[in-house]
Design a protein around this motif. Structure first.
Motif, short mmCIF file in Angstrom:
data_model
loop_
_atom_site.label_atom_id
_atom_site.label_comp_id
_atom_site.label_asym_id
_atom_site.label_seq_id
_atom_site.Cartn_x
_atom_site.Cartn_y
_atom_site.Cartn_z
N THR A 339 57.29 60.62 37.40
CA THR A 339 56.25 60.68 38.58
C THR A 339 55.04 60.18 38.15
N THR A 340 54.48 60.77 37.20
CA THR A 340 53.33 60.45 36.50
C THR A 340 53.18 58.89 35.95
N ALA A 341 54.36 58.63 35.21
CA ALA A 341 54.48 57.07 34.89
C ALA A 341 54.43 56.23 35.90
N ALA A 342 55.31 56.60 36.98
CA ALA A 342 55.33 55.78 38.26
C ALA A 342 54.04 55.67 38.82
N LEU A 343 53.15 56.79 38.92
CA LEU A 343 51.99 56.57 39.54
C LEU A 343 50.77 55.83 38.67
N ARG A 344 51.10 56.14 37.45
CA ARG A 344 50.15 55.15 36.52
C ARG A 344 50.69 53.72 36.67
N GLU A 345 51.82 53.34 36.79
CA GLU A 345 52.32 51.87 36.75
C GLU A 345 51.72 51.25 38.06
N LEU A 346 51.83 52.32 39.24
CA LEU A 346 51.39 51.72 40.72
C LEU A 346 49.87 51.64 40.60
N LYS A 347 48.98 52.50 40.07
CA LYS A 347 47.52 52.34 40.02
C LYS A 347 47.11 51.31 39.23
N VAL A 348 47.71 50.91 38.04
CA VAL A 348 47.28 49.92 37.37
C VAL A 348 47.31 48.56 38.08
N PRO A 349 48.56 48.13 38.71
CA PRO A 349 48.64 46.66 39.34
C PRO A 349 47.67 47.09 40.57
N LEU A 350 47.56 48.16 41.17
CA LEU A 350 46.51 48.21 42.17
C LEU A 350 45.02 48.07 41.89
N GLY A 351 44.65 48.59 40.83
CA GLY A 351 43.23 48.44 40.18
C GLY A 351 43.07 46.88 39.84
N GLU A 352 44.15 46.39 39.49
CA GLU A 352 44.01 44.83 38.94
C GLU A 352 43.54 43.95 40.21
N SER A 353 44.53 44.22 41.28
CA SER A 353 44.37 43.63 42.36
C SER A 353 43.08 43.79 43.20
N GLU A 354 42.47 45.04 43.04
CA GLU A 354 41.27 45.40 43.84
C GLU A 354 40.08 44.48 43.15
N LYS A 355 40.41 44.53 41.67
CA LYS A 355 39.40 43.93 40.77
C LYS A 355 39.32 42.41 40.86
N ALA A 356 40.24 41.86 40.96
CA ALA A 356 40.51 40.46 40.97
C ALA A 356 39.86 39.65 42.19
N PRO A 357 38.80 38.79 41.85
CA PRO A 357 37.97 38.00 42.79
C PRO A 357 38.85 37.08 43.52
N PRO A 358 38.51 37.03 44.95
CA PRO A 358 39.28 36.15 45.86
C PRO A 358 39.15 34.94 45.35
N ARG A 359 40.29 33.89 45.40
CA ARG A 359 40.11 32.60 45.03
C ARG A 359 39.73 31.63 46.21
N ARG A 360 38.55 30.79 45.93
CA ARG A 360 38.20 29.95 46.98
C ARG A 360 39.10 28.74 47.25
N ALA A 361 39.20 28.33 48.28
CA ALA A 361 40.10 27.05 48.56
C ALA A 361 39.45 26.02 48.03
N MET A 362 40.04 25.08 47.25
CA MET A 362 39.63 23.82 46.54
C MET A 362 39.45 22.76 47.82
N LYS A 363 38.03 22.23 47.70
CA LYS A 363 37.78 21.03 48.71
C LYS A 363 38.36 19.86 48.32
N SER A 364 39.01 19.37 49.06
CA SER A 364 39.74 18.02 48.76
C SER A 364 38.77 16.76 48.89
N PRO A 365 38.80 15.93 47.83
CA PRO A 365 37.71 15.10 47.39
C PRO A 365 37.68 13.98 48.76
N LYS A 366 36.55 13.75 49.04
CA LYS A 366 36.21 12.82 50.05
C LYS A 366 36.33 11.28 49.44
#
Length: 366
Positions: A339-366
Motif C-alpha cells: 500500500t505504501t509503495a502504491a501510494l508512493r507510485e501514485l503520488k510521484v506521477p501526481l506531483g509531476e503532473s502538478e509541477k509540469a507547466p501547461p503547454r501553450r498552443a502553437m500559433k499557425s504561421p500567417k
C-alpha cells in the motif's frame, strides 16, 4: 595591337605560387580569342602549371574586368592612355558575353523555379505540420482531460486506500494484541500444566516408591513367614518320622505312648493346617494389596499421560497460534508495504503532473 601586348599593358604582374596573374589573364584572352570559354582547367592546361586554388581567384578577377573591357574602357591606365581590345576579340567576347548572360538567365530562372518549388514544398510541409500540430493539440487536450479525470479518480482511490489501510492497521493492532494476550494466557496455562505435571510426577514417584517399598516389605515378611512355616513343617516331619520310628519300635510295648504320640501328631498337623491357612490368607491379602497398588499405579500413569497429552496439546496450540500470528503479521506488513509503495507510485506521477507547466498552443504561421 595583339591580345598579348594588350594584356601586358592592361594588368600589372601579381606574384602567385608558381604562376603570375598576367599569365592567367593572357591564357584567358587566348582561349576567348579561340572561341572557347575560359575555365580553370583550360587555363591551367594553357599555362602548363598552377593549382586550381591559385588560378580560380585570378580568373574571377579577369571575368570581373571583362565587361568594362568589352565596352572599350580599360580598368587601368598605362601612361595615361586608355587601352582597347582588338575588334575580333571584342566581337568574340561580346558573343561569349551574350551566351554567358543567356545561360546565367536560364540558370537564374531555373534557380528561381527551383526556389519557388522548394517554397511550395515548404509551404505544404508547414501546412501539414500545422494540421499535425492542431491534431496533436486536440489529442493533448483529450489526454489532459483524461489525465485530470484519472488524477481525480487516483486521488479518490488513494483516499480510499488510506482509509482502508488505516482500518487494516487498527484491525492488525487489535489482532496482534489479542494474539499476544492469547499467547501469554497459553504460556501461563502451559507453565501451570508443566508445574502440575512435575508436581504430579513427583507425588506419583513418591507414592509409587512408598508402595513398592511396602510391597517389598510385605513380600519379605511373606517369604520369612513361608521360610518359618517350611522350617516348622520340616521339623514336624522330622518329629513325625522320629515318632513313627519310636512308635514302630515301641508299638507293642508302649500302646499308650503311641496313642499319645498320635494325638500330638494330629495336633501338629492341625497346627500346620492352621499355619498354611494363615499363610494362604496372608498371600491373598498381599496379592490384593499388590493388585490395588498396580491399579493405583496404572491410574496414576494414565493421569500423568493425560497431563502430558494436555501439555503437548497446549504446546501445539501455542505453536499454531504463534505461527498464525506471525503469518498474519507478515501479511499485514506486506499489505502495508504494498500500500505504501502504491501510494508512493501514485503520488510521484501526481506531483509531476502538478509541477509540469501547461503547454501553450502553437500559433499557425500567417
Amino acid at each position: 595591337m595583339d591580345l598579348k601586348s594588350s594584356s601586358d599593358n592592361m594588368h600589372p604582374i601579381r606574384g602567385g605560387r608558381g604562376i603570375q596573374e598576367a599569365q592567367v589573364w593572357e591564357a584567358a584572352d587566348a582561349l576567348l580569342q579561340d572561341g572557347l570559354r575560359p575555365t580553370i582547367e583550360r587555363v591551367r592546361q594553357r599555362i602548363g602549371s598552377g593549382s586550381p586554388n591559385t588560378v580560380s581567384p585570378m580568373l574571377e578577377r579577369w571575368f570581373a574586368t571583362l565587361g568594362k573591357r568589352l565596352e572599350g574602357r580599360s580598368p587601368r591606365l598605362v601612361d595615361g592612355e586608355a587601352q582597347q581590345l582588338p575588334l575580333a576579340i571584342v566581337q568574340a567576347a561580346q558573343q561569349f558575353w551574350d551566351v554567358a548572360r543567356r545561360e546565367a538567365d536560364q540558370v537564374q530562372v531555373q534557380k528561381t523555379e527551383a526556389a519557388r518549388r522548394e517554397l511550395d514544398l515548404q509551404r505544404n510541409a508547414l501546412a501539414r505540420k500545422e494540421a499535425d500540430l492542431q491534431q496533436r493539440e486536440a489529442s493533448f487536450e483529450h489526454a489532459r482531460v483524461a489525465l485530470d479525470e484519472a488524477l481525480v479518480s487516483s486521488r479518490q482511490a488513494v483516499a480510499a486506500m488510506e482509509t482502508q489501510m488505516h482500518a487494516q492497521q487498527q484491525e492488525s493492532a487489535r489482532l496482534l494484541g489479542d494474539s499476544e494476550a492469547e499467547v501469554r494466557r497459553l504460556r501461563r496455562a502451559l507453565d501451570e500444566a508443566v508445574a502440575s505435571k512435575e508436581a504430579l510426577r513427583e507425588k506419583t514417584a513418591m507414592e509409587l516408591g512408598a508402595k513398592q517399598r511396602a510391597a517389598e516389605e510385605t513380600e519379605e515378611r511373606h517369604l520369612a513367614q513361608e521360610r518359618r512355616l517350611l522350617s516348622e513343617v520340616d521339623r514336624e516331619r522330622m518329629a513325625t518320622r522320629q515318632a513313627s520310628a519310636e512308635l514302630a519300635k515301641m508299638q507293642k510295648a508302649h500302646a499308650a505312648d503311641a496313642e499319645t504320640a498320635r494325638s500330638a501328631l494330629g495336633a501338629a498337623q492341625l497346627a500346620l493346617q492352621h499355619e498354611k491357612t494363615a499363610h494362604s490368607d496372608a498371600a491373598a491379602a498381599w496379592s490384593l494389596q499388590h493388585q490395588a497398588a498396580q491399579v493405583e499405579l496404572a491410574t496414576l500413569r494414565e493421569r500423568s499421560a493425560g497431563v502430558e497429552q494436555r501439555a503437548t496439546d497446549l504446546a501445539s496450540q501455542l505453536q499454531r497460534l504463534q505461527v498464525q500470528s506471525e503469518r498474519e503479521i507478515t501479511q499485514l506488513r506486506e499489505s502495508h508495504a504494498s500500500t505504501t509503495a502504491a501510494l508512493r507510485e501514485l503520488k510521484v506521477p501526481l506531483g509531476e503532473s502538478e509541477k509540469a507547466p501547461p503547454r501553450r498552443a502553437m500559433k499557425s504561421p500567417k
